[in-house]
Design a protein around this motif. Structure first.
Motif, PDB file in Angstrom:
ATOM      1  N   ARG A 345      40.597  31.094  55.110  1.00  7.98           N
ATOM      2  CA  ARG A 345      42.041  31.305  54.998  1.00  7.98           C
ATOM      3  C   ARG A 345      42.500  31.280  53.545  1.00  7.98           C
ATOM      4  O   ARG A 345      41.912  30.605  52.712  1.00  7.98           O
ATOM      5  N   VAL A 346      43.598  31.974  53.298  1.00  8.08           N
ATOM      6  CA  VAL A 346      44.370  31.795  52.066  1.00  8.08           C
ATOM      7  C   VAL A 346      45.802  31.502  52.485  1.00  8.08           C
ATOM      8  O   VAL A 346      46.404  32.249  53.266  1.00  8.08           O
ATOM      9  N   GLU A 347      46.310  30.380  51.984  1.00  4.55           N
ATOM     10  CA  GLU A 347      47.685  29.998  52.279  1.00  4.55           C
ATOM     11  C   GLU A 347      48.635  30.669  51.299  1.00  4.55           C
ATOM     12  O   GLU A 347      48.407  30.651  50.096  1.00  4.55           O
ATOM     13  N   HIS A 348      49.678  31.270  51.824  1.00  2.00           N
ATOM     14  CA  HIS A 348      50.836  31.819  51.095  1.00  2.00           C
ATOM     15  C   HIS A 348      50.636  33.258  50.627  1.00  2.00           C
ATOM     16  O   HIS A 348      51.397  34.127  51.018  1.00  2.00           O
ATOM     17  N   ALA A 349      49.675  33.557  49.753  1.00  2.00           N
ATOM     18  CA  ALA A 349      49.391  34.942  49.345  1.00  2.00           C
ATOM     19  C   ALA A 349      50.672  35.708  49.027  1.00  2.00           C
ATOM     20  O   ALA A 349      50.907  36.791  49.555  1.00  2.00           O
ATOM     21  N   GLU A 350      51.461  35.179  48.114  1.00  2.00           N
ATOM     22  CA  GLU A 350      52.784  35.755  47.864  1.00  2.00           C
ATOM     23  C   GLU A 350      52.773  36.954  46.928  1.00  2.00           C
ATOM     24  O   GLU A 350      53.519  37.920  47.128  1.00  2.00           O
ATOM     25  N   ILE A 351      51.992  36.895  45.859  1.00  2.00           N
ATOM     26  CA  ILE A 351      51.986  37.984  44.879  1.00  2.00           C
ATOM     27  C   ILE A 351      50.655  38.717  45.011  1.00  2.00           C
ATOM     28  O   ILE A 351      49.611  38.248  44.558  1.00  2.00           O
ATOM     29  N   MET A 352      50.706  39.857  45.646  1.00  2.00           N
ATOM     30  CA  MET A 352      49.505  40.610  45.994  1.00  2.00           C
ATOM     31  C   MET A 352      49.540  41.991  45.341  1.00  2.00           C
ATOM     32  O   MET A 352      50.511  42.397  44.724  1.00  2.00           O
ATOM     33  N   SER A 353      48.430  42.704  45.490  1.00  2.00           N
ATOM     34  CA  SER A 353      48.313  44.096  45.066  1.00  2.00           C
ATOM     35  C   SER A 353      47.433  44.793  46.092  1.00  2.00           C
ATOM     36  O   SER A 353      46.817  44.145  46.945  1.00  2.00           O
ATOM     37  N   LYS A 354      47.348  46.100  46.006  1.00  2.00           N
ATOM     38  CA  LYS A 354      46.483  46.825  46.937  1.00  2.00           C
ATOM     39  C   LYS A 354      45.030  46.372  46.807  1.00  2.00           C
ATOM     40  O   LYS A 354      44.307  46.254  47.795  1.00  2.00           O
ATOM     41  N   ARG A 355      44.606  46.094  45.591  1.00  2.00           N
ATOM     42  CA  ARG A 355      43.225  45.647  45.377  1.00  2.00           C
ATOM     43  C   ARG A 355      42.985  44.293  46.031  1.00  2.00           C
ATOM     44  O   ARG A 355      41.944  44.072  46.665  1.00  2.00           O
ATOM     45  N   LEU A 356      43.951  43.396  45.911  1.00  2.00           N
ATOM     46  CA  LEU A 356      43.794  42.074  46.503  1.00  2.00           C
ATOM     47  C   LEU A 356      43.857  42.140  48.030  1.00  2.00           C
ATOM     48  O   LEU A 356      43.090  41.459  48.728  1.00  2.00           O
ATOM     49  N   ILE A 357      44.734  42.972  48.546  1.00  2.00           N
ATOM     50  CA  ILE A 357      44.801  43.140  49.999  1.00  2.00           C
ATOM     51  C   ILE A 357      43.474  43.683  50.520  1.00  2.00           C
ATOM     52  O   ILE A 357      42.966  43.251  51.563  1.00  2.00           O
ATOM     53  N   ALA A 358      42.879  44.612  49.777  1.00  2.00           N
ATOM     54  CA  ALA A 358      41.576  45.160  50.182  1.00  2.00           C
ATOM     55  C   ALA A 358      40.520  44.053  50.246  1.00  2.00           C
ATOM     56  O   ALA A 358      39.631  44.071  51.114  1.00  2.00           O
ATOM     57  N   GLY A 359      40.620  43.073  49.351  1.00  2.00           N
ATOM     58  CA  GLY A 359      39.691  41.951  49.388  1.00  2.00           C
ATOM     59  C   GLY A 359      39.849  41.126  50.648  1.00  2.00           C
ATOM     60  O   GLY A 359      38.857  40.650  51.233  1.00  2.00           O
ATOM     61  N   VAL A 361      40.800  42.270  53.506  1.00  2.00           N
ATOM     62  CA  VAL A 361      40.192  43.075  54.572  1.00  2.00           C
ATOM     63  C   VAL A 361      38.673  42.958  54.509  1.00  2.00           C
ATOM     64  O   VAL A 361      38.003  42.732  55.535  1.00  2.00           O
ATOM     65  N   GLU A 362      38.109  43.096  53.326  1.00  5.45           N
ATOM     66  CA  GLU A 362      36.646  43.085  53.189  1.00  5.45           C
ATOM     67  C   GLU A 362      36.039  41.779  53.678  1.00  5.45           C
ATOM     68  O   GLU A 362      35.015  41.788  54.385  1.00  5.45           O
ATOM     69  N   TYR A 363      36.677  40.646  53.350  1.00  8.51           N
ATOM     70  CA  TYR A 363      36.078  39.356  53.671  1.00  8.51           C
ATOM     71  C   TYR A 363      36.657  38.724  54.932  1.00  8.51           C
ATOM     72  O   TYR A 363      36.317  37.590  55.261  1.00  8.51           O
ATOM     73  N   GLY A 364      37.515  39.449  55.632  1.00  7.85           N
ATOM     74  CA  GLY A 364      38.066  38.933  56.885  1.00  7.85           C
ATOM     75  C   GLY A 364      38.913  37.694  56.700  1.00  7.85           C
ATOM     76  O   GLY A 364      38.942  36.812  57.565  1.00  7.85           O
ATOM     77  N   ILE A 365      39.639  37.612  55.594  1.00  6.55           N
ATOM     78  CA  ILE A 365      40.424  36.415  55.274  1.00  6.55           C
ATOM     79  C   ILE A 365      41.708  36.397  56.100  1.00  6.55           C
ATOM     80  O   ILE A 365      42.414  37.402  56.205  1.00  6.55           O
ATOM     81  N   VAL A 366      41.996  35.252  56.696  1.00  6.59           N
ATOM     82  CA  VAL A 366      43.262  35.048  57.400  1.00  6.59           C
ATOM     83  C   VAL A 366      44.335  34.722  56.375  1.00  6.59           C
ATOM     84  O   VAL A 366      44.154  33.831  55.537  1.00  6.59           O
ATOM     85  N   ALA A 367      45.445  35.432  56.436  1.00  3.59           N
ATOM     86  CA  ALA A 367      46.571  35.176  55.529  1.00  3.59           C
ATOM     87  C   ALA A 367      47.590  34.307  56.257  1.00  3.59           C
ATOM     88  O   ALA A 367      48.254  34.752  57.183  1.00  3.59           O
ATOM     89  N   SER A 368      47.667  33.047  55.832  1.00  2.80           N
ATOM     90  CA  SER A 368      48.652  32.117  56.389  1.00  2.80           C
ATOM     91  C   SER A 368      49.920  32.247  55.549  1.00  2.80           C
ATOM     92  O   SER A 368      49.988  31.746  54.423  1.00  2.80           O
ATOM     93  N   MET A 369      50.934  32.919  56.096  1.00  4.44           N
ATOM     94  CA  MET A 369      52.104  33.304  55.305  1.00  4.44           C
ATOM     95  C   MET A 369      53.389  32.737  55.898  1.00  4.44           C
ATOM     96  O   MET A 369      53.439  32.367  57.075  1.00  4.44           O
TER      97      MET A 369
END
Length: 522
Positions: A345-359, A361-369
């Protein structure tokens, strides 16, 4: 011998598998039948829903129970709008306390004030009559402290984040926070935890994810919350945030070694780690990163050795980039598939980019937002715009974009950073300041129900279906029901947003695995 059964009939059910269903039958901890009233089987007990709506109960994927309970029963500063109002509220609250008490308060947010200067230590001394004072900012990543509290921790002067004004951040804040909360007795902690869990149940929340760790709570506090799981209130799933602490997390009863394992701080305190500098604040800079790529890698490898889910608190894009680089290093040893299977998991993930979002997806990370972050601080004029500029503000909390490419979302409140308010969070996701990031009611509701269960590997939960756990909430929906869910936003698009006047649903009953954990007074 057949177990007693309860039939709920005469309502509206959010049940995509049977959209015309009006009744459900519960036996033990399971839903055993769903259908129309006319076809309902005989039951030992019958509950007349009187037209109420039944939905799966909510999961709040990020809470701090003790802090929430203390805020609910103590000094709540969320409505203050100036240094003078903070001081006045403090004086009124402190007057009834013993002279040697530590005054705990929470929720002030200077970004909403015309004059954004908070009271300094001397002002707190006068207001509190010389008592020790700890007032956490809304983000819980900084606090105002009185001179008496600072004097009780002389080592704080040399800690990073110390400021003679009494507004402390970073390591200095951790020092005074530990000191202040050390004054809370075990009885007070348990009472606060029960207050928080009772409030959650009253809002249709049947499970919470408690995020603890050595820098945000302590082991006694953490295990105390876990001990209350399902004891007449919501279930509690714990995350312990300590680097390479998977073994300790398991010993403490946690489901994961993550949660508030800080890769950075918070935007409200200007300690979130950004790739571009803050636009306000005399100190400038890009905030602070608290972990290295190697530490992220080693933590994930430690989680793999102990078969534990891991995760990090990461808000700024630089911090999230560090975390993802650590994932990449861990993948060299574990392989991507094994990382994905762990649902880190990654908690919050507030400031993202397309590259970070792709990461993600690649690693199956749950976004706790937390959708309420955008509601409270997003847009063109609020805290994000002050700290980051309008463009970065509107790009923040990109839950719509993340959902659109398949990132698993688990919604929560980070209470007491924002209040426990699940329908308000669903509406906030639907009414994001940036129209490109808005989610449908169904998608946002799923993130606040099934998403939270998926984050703790309970994939069969969060639905109304025969054979599923009998975990649901009963609602009055004053604005009506549309496609199985309550109407949450105004029909007039001009009225939608943070001040939408549409009344939110009111919880009448919360059921956890067949047991009623909340019942509204008639």
């Amino acid at each position: 011998m057949t177990s007693p059964s309860t039939l709920y009939r005469g309502g509206h059910l959010y049940c995509p598998g049977d959209p015309l269903a009006t009744a459900l039958l519960v036996r033990d901890d399971r839903i055993v039948w769903i259908g129309a009233d006319a076809d309902a089987p005989v039951a030992d007990q019958v509950v007349d829903l009187a037209g109420a709506l039944v939905t799966p109960a909510f999961v709040d994927a990020h809470v701090h129970a003790t802090d929430t309970g203390l805020a609910l029963s103590g000094l709540d500063l969320s409505s203050t709008r100036s240094a003078a109002e903070v001081s006045a509220a403090l004086a009124a609250f402190a007057a009834s306390l013993p002279g040697d008490a530590v005054v705990l308060g929470h929720g002030w947010d200077e970004s909403n004030w015309v004059d954004q200067r908070p009271p300094d230590a001397a002002e707190l001394d006068r207001a509190a009559g010389g008592r020790r004072v700890y007032l956490s900012q809304a983000s819980i990543h900084s606090a105002l402290c009185s001179s008496a509290l600072l004097a009780a921790a002389p080592e704080v002067v040399s800690a990073p984040g110390y400021d003679g004004s009494g507004w402390l951040r970073r390591d200095a804040h951790h020092v005074v926070r530990a000191l202040a909360f050390g004054s809370v007795t075990r009885e007070q902690r348990v009472a606060a935890q029960r207050v928080a869990l009772a409030r959650a149940a009253s809002l249709g929340i049947a499970a919470v994810h408690e995020c603890g760790g050595p820098e945000i709570s302590d082991e006694v506090d953490f295990t105390g919350v876990l001990a209350l799981s399902g004891d007449g209130g919501p279930e509690v799933y714990g995350y312990w945030g300590e680097l390479s602490g998977a073994a300790r997390a398991r010993e403490l009863g946690a489901v994961g070694a993550g949660g508030d394992l800080f890769a950075d701080g918070a935007l409200g305190s200007r300690t979130a780690h950004l790739s571009s500098a803050y636009l306000d604040g005399a100190e400038g800079g890009c905030g602070h990163g608290y972990v290295s790529v190697e530490q992220v890698r080693d933590h994930l490898l430690d989680c793999a050795r102990h078969g534990m889910q891991g995760g990090f608190h990461a808000i700024g894009d630089a911090a999230i980039g560090t975390v993802l680089a650590g994932f990449g290093e861990a993948a060299r040893s574990l392989g991507v598939d094994r990382l994905r299977a762990a649902r880190h998991r990654v908690e919050h993930a507030e400031i993202m980019s397309k590259r970070l979002i792709a990461g993600f997806v690649e690693y199956g990370i749950v976004a706790s937002m937390q959708p309420a972050f955008d509601r409270l601080w997003g847009g063109t004029e609020r805290m994000y715009a002050q700290r980051l500029g309008v463009a970065r503000s509107l790009d923040s909390n990109p839950m719509g974009a993340m959902h659109g490419v398949g990132v698993t979302l688990a919604f929560g409140s980070d209470s007491p950073v924002t209040p426990l308010d699940p329908w308000g969070s669903v509406r906030a996701a639907m009414a994001h300041f940036n129209p490109a990031q808005r989610m449908s009611a169904r998608a946002a509701f799923a993130a606040h129900t099934r998403g939270g269960w998926r984050a703790v590997f309970r994939d069969d939960e969060g639905v109304l279906a025969p054979g599923a756990p009998a975990t649901f909430a009963v609602w009055s929906a004053p604005a009506g029901v549309e496609r199985g869910l309550p109407v949450l936003v105004a029909s007039d698009v001009e009225l939608r947003g943070p001040d939408d006047p549409t009344p939110l649903p009111v919880c009448r009953r919360t059921v956890l695995r067949g047991q009623v954990i909340y019942e509204a007074l008639a």
